[in-house]
Design a protein around this motif. Structure first.
Motif, short mmCIF file in Angstrom:
data_model
loop_
_atom_site.label_atom_id
_atom_site.label_comp_id
_atom_site.label_asym_id
_atom_site.label_seq_id
_atom_site.Cartn_x
_atom_site.Cartn_y
_atom_site.Cartn_z
N ALA A 41 0.86 -1.19 0.00
CA ALA A 41 0.00 0.00 0.00
C ALA A 41 0.89 1.24 0.00
O ALA A 41 0.72 2.16 -0.81
CB ALA A 41 -0.92 -0.01 1.21
N ALA A 42 1.87 1.24 0.90
CA ALA A 42 2.76 2.41 1.03
C ALA A 42 3.53 2.67 -0.27
O ALA A 42 3.62 3.81 -0.76
CB ALA A 42 3.73 2.18 2.19
N LEU A 43 4.08 1.61 -0.83
CA LEU A 43 4.87 1.75 -2.06
C LEU A 43 4.03 2.33 -3.20
O LEU A 43 4.44 3.28 -3.88
CB LEU A 43 5.43 0.36 -2.44
N HIS A 44 2.83 1.77 -3.38
CA HIS A 44 1.99 2.25 -4.49
C HIS A 44 1.49 3.67 -4.24
O HIS A 44 1.36 4.45 -5.18
CB HIS A 44 0.83 1.28 -4.74
N LEU A 45 1.23 3.99 -2.98
CA LEU A 45 0.79 5.36 -2.67
C LEU A 45 1.93 6.35 -2.93
O LEU A 45 1.71 7.43 -3.50
CB LEU A 45 0.33 5.45 -1.21
N ALA A 46 3.14 5.98 -2.51
CA ALA A 46 4.27 6.89 -2.72
C ALA A 46 4.48 7.11 -4.21
O ALA A 46 4.78 8.23 -4.65
CB ALA A 46 5.51 6.32 -2.06
N GLU A 47 4.31 6.05 -4.99
CA GLU A 47 4.49 6.20 -6.45
C GLU A 47 3.43 7.13 -7.05
O GLU A 47 3.63 7.72 -8.09
CB GLU A 47 4.44 4.83 -7.13
N ARG A 48 2.30 7.24 -6.36
CA ARG A 48 1.25 8.15 -6.83
C ARG A 48 1.45 9.56 -6.26
O ARG A 48 0.59 10.42 -6.43
CB ARG A 48 -0.12 7.64 -6.39
N ARG A 195 10.90 2.90 1.00
CA ARG A 195 11.71 4.00 1.59
C ARG A 195 12.41 4.79 0.48
O ARG A 195 12.54 6.01 0.56
CB ARG A 195 12.73 3.43 2.58
N GLU A 196 12.86 4.06 -0.54
CA GLU A 196 13.51 4.77 -1.66
C GLU A 196 12.53 5.73 -2.35
O GLU A 196 12.94 6.73 -2.95
CB GLU A 196 14.08 3.77 -2.67
N LYS A 197 11.24 5.41 -2.27
CA LYS A 197 10.23 6.31 -2.87
C LYS A 197 9.79 7.38 -1.88
O LYS A 197 8.80 8.08 -2.11
CB LYS A 197 9.01 5.51 -3.31
N GLY A 198 10.42 7.42 -0.71
CA GLY A 198 10.12 8.51 0.23
C GLY A 198 9.20 8.15 1.38
O GLY A 198 8.83 9.01 2.18
N VAL A 199 8.80 6.87 1.48
CA VAL A 199 7.92 6.46 2.59
C VAL A 199 8.71 6.49 3.90
O VAL A 199 9.85 6.02 3.96
CB VAL A 199 7.38 5.03 2.34
N ALA A 200 8.10 7.05 4.95
CA ALA A 200 8.73 7.03 6.28
C ALA A 200 8.20 5.79 7.02
O ALA A 200 6.98 5.62 7.16
CB ALA A 200 8.36 8.28 7.05
N LEU A 371 -1.40 -7.80 -3.53
CA LEU A 371 -2.41 -7.10 -4.33
C LEU A 371 -3.30 -6.23 -3.43
O LEU A 371 -3.68 -5.12 -3.81
CB LEU A 371 -3.29 -8.12 -5.07
N GLY A 372 -3.60 -6.74 -2.22
CA GLY A 372 -4.46 -6.00 -1.29
C GLY A 372 -3.91 -4.61 -1.04
O GLY A 372 -4.65 -3.62 -1.00
N GLY A 373 -2.60 -4.52 -0.85
CA GLY A 373 -1.99 -3.22 -0.62
C GLY A 373 -2.15 -2.32 -1.82
O GLY A 373 -2.44 -1.12 -1.70
N LYS A 374 -1.99 -2.90 -3.01
CA LYS A 374 -2.13 -2.09 -4.23
C LYS A 374 -3.58 -1.59 -4.37
O LYS A 374 -3.82 -0.43 -4.69
CB LYS A 374 -1.74 -2.92 -5.46
N ALA A 379 -7.80 2.65 -3.75
CA ALA A 379 -9.00 3.15 -3.06
C ALA A 379 -8.72 4.51 -2.42
O ALA A 379 -9.54 5.43 -2.50
CB ALA A 379 -9.46 2.15 -2.01
N VAL A 380 -7.55 4.65 -1.79
CA VAL A 380 -7.18 5.94 -1.19
C VAL A 380 -7.16 7.01 -2.28
O VAL A 380 -7.59 8.15 -2.07
CB VAL A 380 -5.81 5.84 -0.48
N ALA A 381 -6.69 6.63 -3.46
CA ALA A 381 -6.58 7.61 -4.56
C ALA A 381 -7.92 7.85 -5.26
O ALA A 381 -7.97 8.54 -6.27
CB ALA A 381 -5.54 7.11 -5.57
N GLY A 382 -8.98 7.26 -4.71
CA GLY A 382 -10.31 7.53 -5.26
C GLY A 382 -10.72 6.59 -6.38
O GLY A 382 -11.74 6.80 -7.04
#
Ligand SMILES: Cc1cc2nc3c(=O)[nH]c(=O)nc-3n(C[C@H](O)[C@H](O)[C@H](O)COP(=O)(O)OP(=O)(O)OC[C@H]3O[C@@H](n4cnc5c(N)ncnc54)[C@H](O)[C@@H]3O)c2cc1C
Length: 423
Positions: A41-48, A195-200, A371-374, A379-382
């Motif tokens: 979830a974090a990785l895909h959100l950071a990429e967005r 983390r490389e994509k900026g996730v803390a 996949l659930g995280g993705k 969903a977070v992105a609407g």
């Protein structure tokens, strides 16, 4: 803090401990739990482009994601014919498409982020009873006809015996797209990529409370995150954090061992180095590690307490399949908690418009939790359409709620476990 002892912890890639959260931060999204669900979830959100904070009570991959059997399946936990009967063909097709995508997504993430996790191809489903073999054969035919899926083939009994050095099985299915991997190193690789994509990410940071206003306040012992969105990804380790969803999942302990390295004998046990899982209700699942050990999961226990001698406990079902390993040393034995649901399909949903959860993978989470995280990120992105394919699955609560659910489940499990023993 160290990981619980296991073969995976002993062979984990370097991952320096990350500092706990201290003080107040604000973030677009706060993800609770650093297993496959939370990390992807974090990785895909950071990429967005979202600012993401992940809070993990222990260490990255400390839960099921760092302890599991390492078997990467294809499709959903339940077979398609059952899903068609329960949900109709259209819904079953959507679930199948997601299930196929989930398998490819794991491989894609490993390749894209160069995750060093011993990925090897092939998964063999092994028929424990003659009737299971007939059923497996018809499953191959059904998937080819109804889903145009041809990356699996039926393996007759004699060939099974050549592929796996046991007389236990009556036939099987070889899934080409199935695979196996080092689960903790996969989780650590996802964390590095995030983390490389900026996730803390903060380890040793247990969330104590989440408020559901916008922004939500996520409280920990020494800090607070204010976030527009929260993704709850604690699976079997949810504990008392969110009682409203806890009743839909049941944490069940599952056990594994790793033998000493078997040298040349290893490939005599599993000729093609694929992973194997059988068709029993109390499933045996096993594979070879990168250094030639047998990693075997199995055994049944209906007590919330762990068996005193885990190695002896899992050795028993291992020797039923491979009596030739009687003189081999067991170097590691460990346990982990699986979150099962009554229908054995995942439980996704929303506690508030800005607080979503994904858990209950019922033992098949490497692909589906990834996949659930993705889907949670979408969903977070609407873009919740695909998340809602999962969220719309009905997940009844266990009778008796979180306090009394155990006795009913135990009775059911014992019934099905007894059926394993019938011819
Ligand atoms: C023994 C075993 C064998 C398995 N074998 C397989 C297999 O071979 N193939 C397969 O596909 N699946 C398998 N599974 C299932 C798979 O491992 C899981 O479905 C998957 O790892 C779930 O990932 P997750 O991120 O949802 O949960 P987890 O990996 O369990 O992560 C949840 C995280 O949340 C953290 N957490 C909990 N509460 C809090 C809190 N309050 N604050 C902060 N953090 C918190 C936990 O510390 C944990 O790290 C197995 C599971 C087990 C236990």
């Amino acid at each position: 803090m160290a990981y619980p002892p296991s073969y995976y912890a002993a062979t984990a890639n370097d991952a320096p401990a990350i500092l706990a959260l201290k003080g107040e931060v604000s973030s677009d999204v706060c993800v609770i739990g650093a297993g496959y669900t939370g990390l992807t979830a974090a990785l895909h959100l950071a990429e967005r482009g979202y600012k993401v904070t992940v809070l993990e009570a222990e260490r990255i991959g400390w839960g099921a994601s760092g302890r599991n059997g390492g078997q990467l399946g294809v499709g959903q936990r339940k077979d398609q014919r059952e899903l068609e009967m329960r949900l109709g063909k259209e819904w079953a097709h959507r679930l199948w498409d997601l299930g196929v995508e989930s398998n490819a997504l794991v491989k894609h993430l490993i390749a894209r982020h160069e995750i060093d996790c011993d990925l090897k191809p092939g998964l063999l489903q092994a028929a424990w009873k003659p009737g299971d073999a007939v059923w497996l054969q018809s499953e191959v035919e059904h998937l080819a006809k109804e889903y145009d899926y041809t990356k699996m083939r039926y393996v007759p009994r004699d060939e099974m015996h050549a592929m796996v050095a046991t007389q236990c099985y009556h036939g099987g299915i070889l899934e080409e797209a199935g695979a196996h991997l080092h689960p903790l190193n996969y989780a650590l690789g996802l964390a590095r990529a995030a983390r490389e994509k900026g996730v803390a990410i903060h380890e040793k940071t247990r969330v104590l409370d989440v408020t559901h206003e916008d922004p939500a306040t996520v409280k920990t012992a020494n800090g607070t995150v204010r976030a527009r969105h929260v993704v709850l990804a604690c699976n079997a380790y949810l504990g008392k954090l969110e009682p409203r969803v806890a009743g839909a999942i049941m944490p069940i302990n599952n056990f594994l061992l790793a033998t000493e390295p078997l040298g040349e004998e290893a490939r005599k046990l599993i000729r093609d180095d694929v992973c194997v899982q059988d068709t029993k209700f109390v499933i045996d699942y096993y594979r070879l590690s990168a250094d030639g050990r047998l990693i075997f999961g199995g055994g049944e226990s209906y007590s919330p307490n762990l068996p005193q001698d885990l190695a002896a406990f899992v050795r028993k079902p291992m020797l039923r399949v491979f009596p030739q390993l009687a003189d081999k040393r067991i170097d590691y034995a460990w346990s982990g908690a699986v979150a099962i649901t009554l229908k054995r399909m995942p439980h996704f949903g929303r506690l508030a418009p800005n607080v979503i959860f994904a858990h209950g993978y019922s033992g098949q989470g490497i692909n589906i939790a990834t996949l659930g995280g993705k889907l949670a990120a979408e969903a977070v992105a609407g873009q919740a359409e695909r998340f809602d394919v999962m969220a719309n699955l009905k997940t009844p609560k266990f009778p008796g709620g979180t306090l009394l659910r155990y006795p009913g489940l135990v009775a059911g499990m014992i019934f099905y476990a007894l059926k394993d023993r019938l011819p």
